[in-house]
Write an enzyme that holds these catalytic residues in place. Structure first.
Site, PDB file in Angstrom:
ATOM      1  N   CYS A  61      38.321   8.875   2.180  1.00 10.23           N
ATOM      2  CA  CYS A  61      38.712   8.014   3.283  1.00 10.23           C
ATOM      3  C   CYS A  61      37.686   8.011   4.396  1.00 10.23           C
ATOM      4  CB  CYS A  61      40.068   8.437   3.783  1.00 10.23           C
ATOM      5  SG  CYS A  61      40.383  10.180   3.585  1.00 10.23           S
ATOM      6  N   VAL A  62      36.469   7.791   4.094  1.00 13.52           N
ATOM      7  CA  VAL A  62      35.351   7.721   5.019  1.00 13.52           C
ATOM      8  C   VAL A  62      35.229   8.975   5.871  1.00 13.52           C
ATOM      9  CG1 VAL A  62      34.126   6.332   6.700  1.00 13.52           C
ATOM     10  CG2 VAL A  62      35.725   5.251   5.174  1.00 13.52           C
TER      11      VAL A  62
END
Ligand SMILES: Cc1cc2nc3c(=O)[nH]c(=O)nc-3n(C[C@H](O)[C@H](O)[C@H](O)COP(=O)(O)OP(=O)(O)OC[C@H]3O[C@@H](n4cnc5c(N)ncnc54)[C@H](O)[C@@H]3O)c2cc1C
Lengths: 103, 431
Positions: free
Chosen positions: A102-103
């Site tokens: 998720c980044v």
């Protein structure tokens, strides 16, 4: 989206081959999918797949590190069971969506 | 803040004071904690609310500036200021290590033995690099031929090394996800490309970018743009490399599936973990991040604990911009909690990152929990628009300006002309 036939059942998979409905999964299907990528599923493999499915159910994001701490296999062992991209391959065989970071 | 325990005089003071003040305690005076202290002090009545902030260090580091130190663009003095300068009057600053949060009793123990009580706690202890977690990393090559630019000391040492280096294999490796500022390693290799080109030795420097991700970045569209950029700059990308250890004899990094990549100089992004106080307090996950409701920013376990910044386990980037956007949401929800209303403000994971790409250019990405970085333009009243996922000069100035904004606007809890929630205005839909 595509459809695939495993163990006499038709399942819906994403373009990359991940299950759309994790509920479609069973051990027989996993065995056939594994054979496709040259893996013969042992009890250890299955234990990992079941762990992944449980974690997926709880909504937890999966990481290699987390599997390595599960007590089932360490990270090295995970690479030996699913050579190449262990988390991607095992998630596919476990019938759960592609792991995302998720980044 | 009322301290109880060893300071008998303070207990005495408290007994004399018939008005019991309500207390907000902030742990960590970094980007997030400092911002919150400023925001809250402006609004909360001083006769009613005591605000205390605790940090173990007296120096505030502008961490985004660390990236520029190895290339001599910034030096240490460009990225440090006293923390106390940013704490507003009326907020009590305590310098001490936090030893433990006893959440069941709403109290916090400091390393000096004193105890702080709170009505509301804001955890903002950030994340830190843990090179000790990777075998062979902190060994005989550490800070000689292996450097980390995620700490000021590592960045300064690397600057000295680069000054006298005549070329060879430069490897940048990311150890583990998540790590703060996910674009910083990409910026590092881009700046290295520019630095060695300007030095006239780019042909002698082989740059490789090694990542556990399947590509240069996490999300597909940004990965494509960034991969093209790296290819253009002749920077090799090795994806799916999950680093197990460093072999100091062979001067190579080794993955769990026994691939080896040799280096002459290694720049490492060590494993990032939350501070050990989270673990000692039983408040964290396996990487010491606090399980936090991703929309309300309240602890999943305790109603009077909120979490801001890198310390939270939110599924978005660990970045100063995220902490800034989240701060506005947390602020609203904390006000609601204080007034006994339901928490209505919902954070969307908004992140907005400038990507410095070298030669005076930059790119910009803007995204949230649900929307991946898209191309287009980013509207910034008065200054923009900035090109999203485009390599332009104006984006570079955005990054340069960011340092000024950080010290003067962000930390002081002032509003930026950017909405805390992501906007689709200017973004181009792909698919
Ligand atoms: C190289 C680099 C480049 C970056 N570039 C960017 C960028 O371009 N844009 C961007 O938005 N972000 C960037 N970031 C990320 C940004 O700096 C962080 O996300 C941000 O600082 C997080 O704020 P925080 O308050 O959560 O943590 P921090 O600012 O790290 O603060 C945490 C504080 O808690 C204190 N603390 C921790 N544990 C304890 C304890 N037990 N007792 C007492 N005190 C404690 C620490 O001393 C520290 O002061 C970058 C970071 C790095 C390293």
């Amino acid at each position: 989206m595509a459809e695939k036939n495993y163990a006499g059942k038709t399942v819906e998979v994403s373009d990359e081959g991940y299950f759309v409905n994790p509920a479609d999964w069973n051990e027989e299907i996993a065995k056939e999918m594994a054979a496709e990528v040259g893996i013969e599923l042992t009890d250890k493999h299955l234990e990992v797949l079941k762990y992944l499915r449980e974690q997926f159910e709880t909504g937890e994001a999966l990481t290699i590190r987390k599997v390595g701490k599960s007590g089932i296999v360490d990270i090295k062992g995970l690479y030996q069971l699913f050579p190449g991209g262990p988390l991607k391959i095992s998630s596919k065989l476990a019938g759960i969506p592609k792991p995302t970071s998720c980044v | 803040m009322r301290r109880v325990g060893i300071f008998a005089s303070e207990i005495f003071n408290d007994v004399l004071n018939p008005v019991t003040m309500k207390r907000i305690l902030i742990l960590g005076a970094g980007t997030a904690g400092t911002m919150m202290a400023n925001k809250l002090r402006k609004v909360l009545d001083r006769d009613e609310w005591e605000i205390t902030i605790v940090d173990k260090h007296r120096t505030h580091y502008y961490q985004p500036g660390f990236l520029f130190i190895p290339f001599g663009i910034y030096n240490k003095q460009d990225v440090v200021k006293p923390k106390a300068d940013f704490i507003p009057p009326g907020v009590k600053m305590v310098f001490s290590e936090v030893d433990k949060v006893e959440a069941e009793e709403s109290k916090v123990r400091l390393a000096d033995g004193s105890v702080l009580l709170y009505d509301y706690l804001i955890i903002a202890t950030g994340t830190e690099t843990r090179p000790d977690q990777t075998p062979g990393l902190v060994d005989k090559l550490w800070r000689k031929e292996i450097f980390d630019f995620y700490t000021v000391d590592g960045a300064v040492e690397l600057q000295k090394f680069f000054k006298q280096w005549e070329g060879g294999k430069l490897v940048l490796a990311i150890t583990e996800l998540p790590y703060k500022c996910p674009v910083a390693p990409i910026e590092f290799v881009c700046l290295a490309d520019a630095y060695f080109t300007e030095k006239g030795i780019r042909d002698k420097v082989d740059i490789t970018f090694v990542t556990p991700l399947a590509g240069a970045f996490t999300k597909p569209i940004a990965t494509k743009m960034l991969s093209e950029l790296l290819a253009e700059k002749n920077i090799k990308v090795v994806p799916d490399f999950y680093l197990e250890k460093v072999d100091n004899e062979k001067k190579a990094i080794v993955s769990y599936d026994e691939q080896e990549i040799p280096f002459d100089v290694l720049t490492i992004v060590p494993m990032n973990m939350g501070n050990s106080v989270i673990e000692r307090s039983g408040l964290g996950d396996d990487m010491n991040y606090v399980p936090t409701d991703k929309h309300t920013l309240r602890s999943e376990k305790y109603e009077n604990i909120f979490v801001l910044g890198d310390a939270a386990n939110l599924p978005t980037s660990k970045a100063g911009s995220v902490a800034h956007f989240a701060a506005e949401i947390l602020f609203e929800n904390l006000m609601s909690a204080i007034e006994g209303r339901p928490l209505m403000a919902k954070f969307d994971g908004h992140a907005n990152c400038y990507i410095e790409t070298g030669f005076g250019k930059g790119a910009l990405i803007d995204f949230n929990y649900d929307t991946e970085p898209l191309p287009g333009t980013f509207p910034l009243p008065g200054i923009g628009p900035f090109g999203l996922l485009k390599n332009t000069k104006i984006n570079h100035y955005g990054k340069v300006m960011f340092r000024w904004m950080y010290w003067h606007i962000l930390l002081r809890g002032k509003e930026l002309p950017i909405d805390p929630l992501m906007t689709m205005a200017g973004k181009k839909m792909i698919k």
